[in-house]
Scaffold this active site. Structure first.
Site, PDB file in Angstrom:
ATOM      1  N   ARG A  80      -3.403   3.102   8.671  1.00 27.67           N
ATOM      2  CA  ARG A  80      -3.700   1.802   8.036  1.00 27.67           C
ATOM      3  C   ARG A  80      -2.441   0.933   7.964  1.00 27.67           C
ATOM      4  NH1 ARG A  80      -6.937   5.245   4.605  1.00 27.67           N
ATOM      5  NH2 ARG A  80      -9.076   4.465   4.482  1.00 27.67           N
TER       6      ARG A  80
ATOM      7  N   GLY B 267      -7.979  -7.169   4.898  1.00 31.56           N
ATOM      8  CA  GLY B 267      -8.824  -7.247   6.091  1.00 31.56           C
ATOM      9  C   GLY B 267      -8.208  -7.974   7.273  1.00 31.56           C
TER      10      GLY B 267
ATOM     11  N   MET C  78      -5.477  -7.108   9.070  1.00 32.42           N
ATOM     12  CA  MET C  78      -4.906  -6.267  10.128  1.00 32.42           C
ATOM     13  C   MET C  78      -5.791  -5.050  10.367  1.00 32.42           C
ATOM     14  SD  MET C  78      -0.883  -6.629   9.370  1.00 32.42           S
ATOM     15  CE  MET C  78      -1.017  -6.453   7.627  1.00 32.42           C
TER      16      MET C  78
ATOM     17  N   ARG D  18      -3.985  -1.604  -5.879  1.00 34.93           N
ATOM     18  CA  ARG D  18      -3.137  -2.806  -5.799  1.00 34.93           C
ATOM     19  C   ARG D  18      -3.549  -3.746  -6.926  1.00 34.93           C
ATOM     20  NH1 ARG D  18      -5.870  -4.813  -0.180  1.00 34.93           N
ATOM     21  NH2 ARG D  18      -7.970  -4.992  -0.965  1.00 34.93           N
TER      22      ARG D  18
ATOM     23  N   CYS E  59       8.542 -39.249 -10.928  1.00 34.30           N
ATOM     24  CA  CYS E  59       7.142 -39.648 -11.019  1.00 34.30           C
ATOM     25  C   CYS E  59       6.468 -39.694  -9.657  1.00 34.30           C
ATOM     26  CB  CYS E  59       7.003 -40.983 -11.743  1.00 34.30           C
ATOM     27  SG  CYS E  59       7.852 -42.334 -10.905  1.00 34.30           S
TER      28      CYS E  59
ATOM     29  N   SER F 209      13.857 -42.898 -13.136  1.00 39.24           N
ATOM     30  CA  SER F 209      12.692 -42.100 -12.765  1.00 39.24           C
ATOM     31  C   SER F 209      12.682 -42.018 -11.240  1.00 39.24           C
ATOM     32  CB  SER F 209      11.408 -42.754 -13.282  1.00 39.24           C
ATOM     33  OG  SER F 209      10.307 -41.993 -12.872  1.00 39.24           O
TER      34      SER F 209
ATOM     35  N   TYR G 120      12.153 -34.683 -17.506  1.00 41.62           N
ATOM     36  CA  TYR G 120      10.685 -34.565 -17.439  1.00 41.62           C
ATOM     37  C   TYR G 120      10.184 -34.773 -16.023  1.00 41.62           C
ATOM     38  CZ  TYR G 120      10.386 -39.680 -17.146  1.00 41.62           C
ATOM     39  OH  TYR G 120      10.501 -40.971 -16.730  1.00 41.62           O
TER      40      TYR G 120
ATOM     41  N   HIS H  57      -2.831 -43.610  -0.177  1.00 45.92           N
ATOM     42  CA  HIS H  57      -3.492 -44.226  -1.320  1.00 45.92           C
ATOM     43  C   HIS H  57      -4.638 -43.366  -1.821  1.00 45.92           C
ATOM     44  CE1 HIS H  57      -6.564 -46.860  -3.121  1.00 45.92           C
ATOM     45  NE2 HIS H  57      -5.512 -47.381  -3.718  1.00 45.92           N
TER      46      HIS H  57
ATOM     47  N   ARG I 203       1.247 -47.577 -12.930  1.00 45.06           N
ATOM     48  CA  ARG I 203       1.343 -48.508 -11.795  1.00 45.06           C
ATOM     49  C   ARG I 203       0.503 -49.732 -12.134  1.00 45.06           C
ATOM     50  NH1 ARG I 203       0.938 -43.348  -8.764  1.00 45.06           N
ATOM     51  NH2 ARG I 203       2.567 -43.250  -7.162  1.00 45.06           N
TER      52      ARG I 203
ATOM     53  N   LYS J 281       0.834  -1.207   0.000  1.00 42.27           N
ATOM     54  CA  LYS J 281       0.000   0.000   0.000  1.00 42.27           C
ATOM     55  C   LYS J 281       0.867   1.255   0.000  1.00 42.27           C
ATOM     56  CE  LYS J 281      -3.750  -0.045   2.369  1.00 42.27           C
ATOM     57  NZ  LYS J 281      -4.647  -0.130   3.507  1.00 42.27           N
TER      58      LYS J 281
ATOM     59  N   GLY K 282      11.441 -41.769  -7.727  1.00 47.05           N
ATOM     60  CA  GLY K 282      10.198 -41.998  -6.974  1.00 47.05           C
ATOM     61  C   GLY K 282      10.303 -41.208  -5.687  1.00 47.05           C
ATOM     62  N   THR K 283       9.919 -39.957  -5.762  1.00 44.48           N
ATOM     63  CA  THR K 283      10.165 -39.075  -4.613  1.00 44.48           C
ATOM     64  C   THR K 283       9.214 -39.335  -3.444  1.00 44.48           C
ATOM     65  OG1 THR K 283       8.935 -37.436  -5.855  1.00 44.48           O
ATOM     66  CG2 THR K 283      11.335 -37.200  -5.820  1.00 44.48           C
ATOM     67  N   ASN K 284       8.173 -40.136  -3.673  1.00 45.42           N
ATOM     68  CA  ASN K 284       7.319 -40.492  -2.527  1.00 45.42           C
ATOM     69  C   ASN K 284       8.110 -41.406  -1.585  1.00 45.42           C
ATOM     70  OD1 ASN K 284       5.299 -39.196  -3.938  1.00 45.42           O
ATOM     71  ND2 ASN K 284       4.420 -41.095  -4.748  1.00 45.42           N
ATOM     72  N   ASP K 285       8.624 -42.472  -2.153  1.00 47.12           N
ATOM     73  CA  ASP K 285       9.401 -43.386  -1.319  1.00 47.12           C
ATOM     74  C   ASP K 285      10.714 -42.750  -0.877  1.00 47.12           C
ATOM     75  OD1 ASP K 285       8.067 -45.859  -0.738  1.00 47.12           O
ATOM     76  OD2 ASP K 285       8.015 -46.211  -2.900  1.00 47.12           O
TER      77      ASP K 285
HETATM   78  C1  PEP Z   1       7.290 -43.031  -5.554  1.00 48.06           C
HETATM   79  O1  PEP Z   1       7.673 -43.736  -4.635  1.00 48.06           O
HETATM   80  O2  PEP Z   1       7.545 -41.819  -5.660  1.00 48.06           O
HETATM   81  C2  PEP Z   1       6.446 -43.606  -6.633  1.00 48.06           C
HETATM   82  C3  PEP Z   1       6.123 -42.880  -7.683  1.00 48.06           C
HETATM   83  O3  PEP Z   1       5.962 -44.852  -6.466  1.00 48.06           O
HETATM   84  P1  PEP Z   1       4.766 -45.243  -5.475  1.00 48.06           P
HETATM   85  O4  PEP Z   1       4.126 -43.973  -5.022  1.00 48.06           O
HETATM   86  O5  PEP Z   1       3.849 -46.106  -6.250  1.00 48.06           O
HETATM   87  O6  PEP Z   1       5.490 -45.979  -4.397  1.00 48.06           O
HETATM   88 MG    MG Z   2       7.598 -45.889  -4.886  1.00 50.24          MG
END
Ligand code: PEP
Ligand code: MG
Length: 907
Positions: free
Chosen positions: A98, A107, A109, A371, A864, A797, A884, A489, A595, A27, A799-802
């Site tokens: 203000r 809104g 503050m 703004r 992935c 690839s 990718y 899941h 999968r 502001k 697997g950033t979840n695991d």
């Molecule tokens: C992971 O682990 O990132 C992955 C893509 O595989 P999943 O989630 O099926 O274990």
């Molecule tokens: Mg995995």
């Protein structure tokens, strides 16, 4: 503490400018800039955001000592420019105080208006303006606002009434009047007396009479409001750091409540909901800012066109509209013209849609704020594309103007804003999959299907979900789970389906037996309506209206532009031809993760799968797998066809086998009957498969290396499907991916099985197809030994979840039990399963890429895990040089835009 702390502006001059948002707040920076470009702004000054930090470090007294000289000088500057005097009864100057942070926090503050009045000055104001009603009305508003904000007279809880509002109601009742505007001067004097009395009673202090005391109280209240609960919450939601602090803006008051030639309002240079390029807004004659938002009087439209559109919607005749609710364009045509010119000028200057506040005092227009306006996802896209077409911004700027996350709103059903305003929140969980859902509660997937077939809309409520629930999930409008995080899941599957999901709603107690759940003392039974907001994690009581999102030409234009600038390309995680087709429509360049396990649950497949699990030896396993083969082959044919011409990465079976067997007695009995074996035998096998932490156990390539028949069957299914399609003239590029590799030898063993099987298939079919064999990198050890794995692996690839689970040591499905506390205590800034942890997990990804490419310089690397659809993470993956990202179909456009933005930011 040495820096300049106070920046003045007024009469076409300013010490600051719009580049100084960090120091002056949004502001303050814009008030300075407007002065510089000749927009009429009441003179004033800004106390910097750094002083807010000082306030929290050194306290009030010290800050007052540091600032007094500069503040006094700045007040004198206003006095000089306005020809008035602060704290003076002859020719009084009143002030507004203000807040204004770097990022707008609408809104959140505090604000104080009409500051500088006391019993003498109000008389002076009354004489000077010859308008005692205006003077006394300003005085009562000031006490009310100052009392609330500085003296903490606000209601303590919901049951407590606002003491000031109570007095206003009492006086109205005594006088037999309904509206504030009907108060006489005598009434207002009476109200002021009562206000001061209640302040004394409640706070034990007299209302301050000295203007400078009032001013310091106001300044400190604004700094203090930076740490109020709602501001803290808003910052958490918008990811605004606490350390930024707010500036304080002090300006000469201008009055919209001086009679019929005065007004106040809010306006936008374009429509914030649709993006339509049409000036619009609302105003009220003879009013102050808070009246427009208070909802007591109906604000009127600014433009004639807007007014006519409003009347049509409200069912008001043209005659009534013109008489009772005329537009500003009709009521004050000259001022309107000036305002219209200014909105053009401001939009041109800032090259973005502006949200402006203005006041008209006795026919003179003042702009109080401008703004960049907040807007819906649809408006964001349209405005960016229109500004590009109008030549106001270039392509890169247009791409940067759209927040990738906001694209969600264009892809999923959304709640109707009006319905949402009155919706009652009953619980809150994680915003696992965006969108809006309204339906009747059911607890069991088979009921979900039944109810759906009866034409009902349902919300599936589960403790947690498993692959067995897939069919029920597919027919639900939305999914709620009590347990589970952002990669549970339910979350992953729902995102894949583009279905709304709220997970980890710990406050809800589900009772499957009674088919009910309890929350906050209320019981919801099967069939009761609830609504889910997958975008913010809220759960609402009853039905909340939704509307379907639409994709339009502007969206397509934006995606084409993203394509032009991106380096990182986007694939999709898809397990069905339907999902593959959706993702392709959104511009996916292939499948990054198919999968295969999800395919085992439909129809006869689960029966054959369970036979395989029960098998005692390799021969029996092979027999059972032979039954699955034709189904798998058909599945792959469907997916390859949907992705014809593009690569498809198929991952070999990954989850532990216990996910495929029933754990309840009823299910086990059914399975026993189906397979013609005793329940005892089933139970024994289920018990044998039991693991303490199944995510660390017998899964991934450990399955394929202990039961090599599984890998053989899946390879056969993938490649025979590919050959058959090739014979039909369909272009296929299969990539076979081995999950959960931690040791290069694990990969090599799998690769050998795959290549041997491939040769057999090609020999039998009399035709070859090009295919690749690669691996998931999802175990920390694999990132450290990636150069060894890359000797044979053709692609990686991540697997950033695991990888996140194993790097942090957090179980993917159980993070809900401590995540909220960790976020609140700031041990974690964000859920690491949602946004990649750049300093830890991200460094392993970087290392994995480097190590892999040390062996094979042009190794293709992708990701992935769920992070592939998170804009911040996508930008990180661009920077570490991945080729990718792969994400669920509905996230493809988000990832594409984020990837393009990353490429632009890179240069
Ligand atoms: C992971 O682990 O990132 C992955 C893509 O595989 P999943 O989630 O099926 O274990
Ligand atoms: Mg995995």
């Amino acid at each position: 503490m040495e820096n300049k702390k106070v920046y003045t502006f007024g009469n076409g001059k300013a010490e600051g400018n719009s580049e100084m948002k960090n120091l002056l707040g949004g502001k303050g920076a814009n008030l300075a800039e407007m002065n510089l470009i000749g927009v009429p702004v009441p003179p004033g000054f800004t106390i910097t955001t750094e002083v807010c930090t000082d306030y929290y470090t050194y306290g009030q007294e010290k800050v007052k000592e540091m600032l007094t000289k500069d503040v006094n000088a700045a007040i004198h500057n206003i006095e000089k420019l306005t020809g008035t005097k602060f704290n003076d009864a002859e020719n009084p100057l009143l002030l507004s105080v203000r807040s204004g942070a770097r990022a707008s926090m609408p809104g959140m503050m505090d604000t104080i208006l009409n500051l500088g009045l006391n019993d003498e000055i109000v008389e002076g104001l009354s004489k000077k303006t010859n308008n005692p009603k205006f003077a006394w009305d300003s005085y009562r508003r000031f006490i009310q606002m100052y009392g609330d904000v500085v003296m903490e007279m606000k209601p303590i809880n919901k049951e407590d009434h606002d003491p000031f509002e109570e007095i206003l109601d009492q006086v109205k009742e005594e006088k037999g009047i309904k509206l504030d505007s009907e108060f006489t001067v005598e009434d207002l004097k009476d109200i002021v007396g009562r206000f001061k009395k209640i302040v004394r009673e409640r706070t034990g202090k007299d209302f301050p009479t000295d203007g400078y005391d009032q001013l310091w109280g106001g300044i400190f209240a604004v700094f203090g409001s930076w740490m109020n609960e709602r501001a803290i919450l808003y910052r958490q939601m918008e990811k605004i750091p606490d350390s930024w602090g707010t500036a304080v803006n002090i300006q000469a008051m201008v009055f919209g409540n001086m009679g019929s030639n005065s007004a106040t309002g809010v306006c936008f240079s374009r429509n914030a909901a649709t993006g339509e390029n049409l000036f619009n807004g609302e105003y009220l004659v003879d009013a102050q800012g808070e009246d427009v938002v208070a909802g007591i009087r109906t604000p009127q439209e600014i433009t004639l066109e807007g007014s006519r559109r409003w009347a049509k919607l409200a069912g008001v005749s043209e005659k009534d509209r013109a008489a009772k609710f005329p537009s500003l364009e009709e009521v004050m045509p000259i001022v309107y013209k000036e305002l219209d010119d200014i909105q053009f000028k401001l939009e041109d200057h800032y090259r973005d849609m502006q949200d402006m506040e203005f006041t008209i005092q006795n026919g003179k227009l003042w702009i109080l704020q401008t703004r960049n306006g907040k807007r819906t996802g649809a408006a964001m896209v349209k405005i960016a594309m229109d500004l590009l077409e109008e030549g106001k911004i270039d392509e890169k700027a247009a791409l940067k103007r759209v927040d990738p996350i906001k694209l969600d709103e264009l892809l999923h059903p959304v709640f109707d804003n009006n319905s949402l305003k009155t919706a009652k929140v009953i619980a809150k969980g994680l915003p696992a999959s965006p969108g809006a859902a309204t339906g009747q509660v059911v607890f069991f997937p088979d009921d979900a299907e039944k109810w759906h077939n009866d034409g009902k809309k349902i919300v599936l409520v589960r403790q947690e979900t498993s692959p067995e629930d897939l069919a029920g999930m597919a027919v639900a409008e939305g999914i709620l789970t009590v347990r589970g995080g952002m990669t549970s899941h339910a979350a992953v599957v729902a995102r894949g389906m583009g279905k709304c999901c709220v997970s980890g709603v710990g406050e809800i107690k589900v009772n499957y037996k009674n088919r009910s759940f309890e929350v906050d003392g209320k019981t919801y039974k099967e069939g009761d309506f609830i609504s889910l907001n997958g975008t913010n994690g809220e759960v609402y009581d009853g039905k909340v209206e939704t509307k379907v999102a639409e994709m339009d030409n502007d969206f397509t234009l934006l995606m084409d532009l993203a394509e032009k600038y991106t380096r990182l390309y986007v694939r999709t995680n898809a397990d069905t031809p339907r999902d593959a087709a959706i993702a392709r429509k959104f511009g996916a360049k292939g499948i990054g993760l198919c999968r295969t396990e999800h395919m085992f649950f439909e129809g006869n497949k689960i029966k054959a799968m369970r036979e395989m699990i029960l098998a005692e030896n390799s021969e029996d396993r092979k027999k059972a797998l032979a039954k699955i083969l034709p189904y798998q082959k058909e599945d792959f044919k469907g997916i390859f066809t949907a992705m014809a011409g593009l690569p498809v990465t198929v991952r070999l079976l990954d989850p532990p086998l216990h996910e495929f067997v029933p754990h309840d007695e009823k299910g086990q009995k059914e399975m026993a009957d189906q397979l013609g074996v005793s329940v005892e035998k089933i139970k024994q096998r289920v018990d044998a498969l039991q693991e303490f932490n199944p995510m660390l156990g017998h899964r991934g390539c450990r399955l394929g290396n202990t039961y090599q028949e599984i890998t053989e069957m899946q390879t056969r299914a993938i490649l025979s499907a590919a050959v058959e399609l090739k014979k039909e003239g369909v272009e296929v590029f299969p990539e076979i991916m081995v999950p959960l590799v931690g040791i290069s030898h694990e990969f090599e063993m799998q690769e050998k099985i795959i290549r041997d099987t491939a040769e057999k298939v090609f020999h039998e079919e009399g035709m070859r197809v090009d295919y690749k064999v690669g691996t998931m990198i999802e175990i920390p050890r694999a990132t450290l030994t990636a150069h060894k794995i890359a000797k044979t692996a053709e692609f990686f690839s991540f697997g950033t979840n695991d990888l996140t689970q194993l790097t942090f040591g957090y179980s993917r499905d159980d993070i809900g039990s401590f995540l909220p506390t960790y976020l609140r205590k700031k041990i974690l800034k964000v859920d690491p399963f949602m946004t990649i942890d750049q300093n830890g997990v991200g460094q392993l990804v970087r290392l994995g890429v480097q190590n892999g490419r040390m062996e094979k310089p042009d190794l293709k690397c992708g990701i992935c895990g769920e992070h592939g659809g998170d804009p911040e993470s996508v930008k990180f993956f661009h920077r570490v040089g991945l080729n990718y990202v792969s994400c669920s179909p509905f996230r493809v456009p988000i990832a594409r835009l984020a990837a393009a933005q990353a490429a632009i930011e890179d240069k």
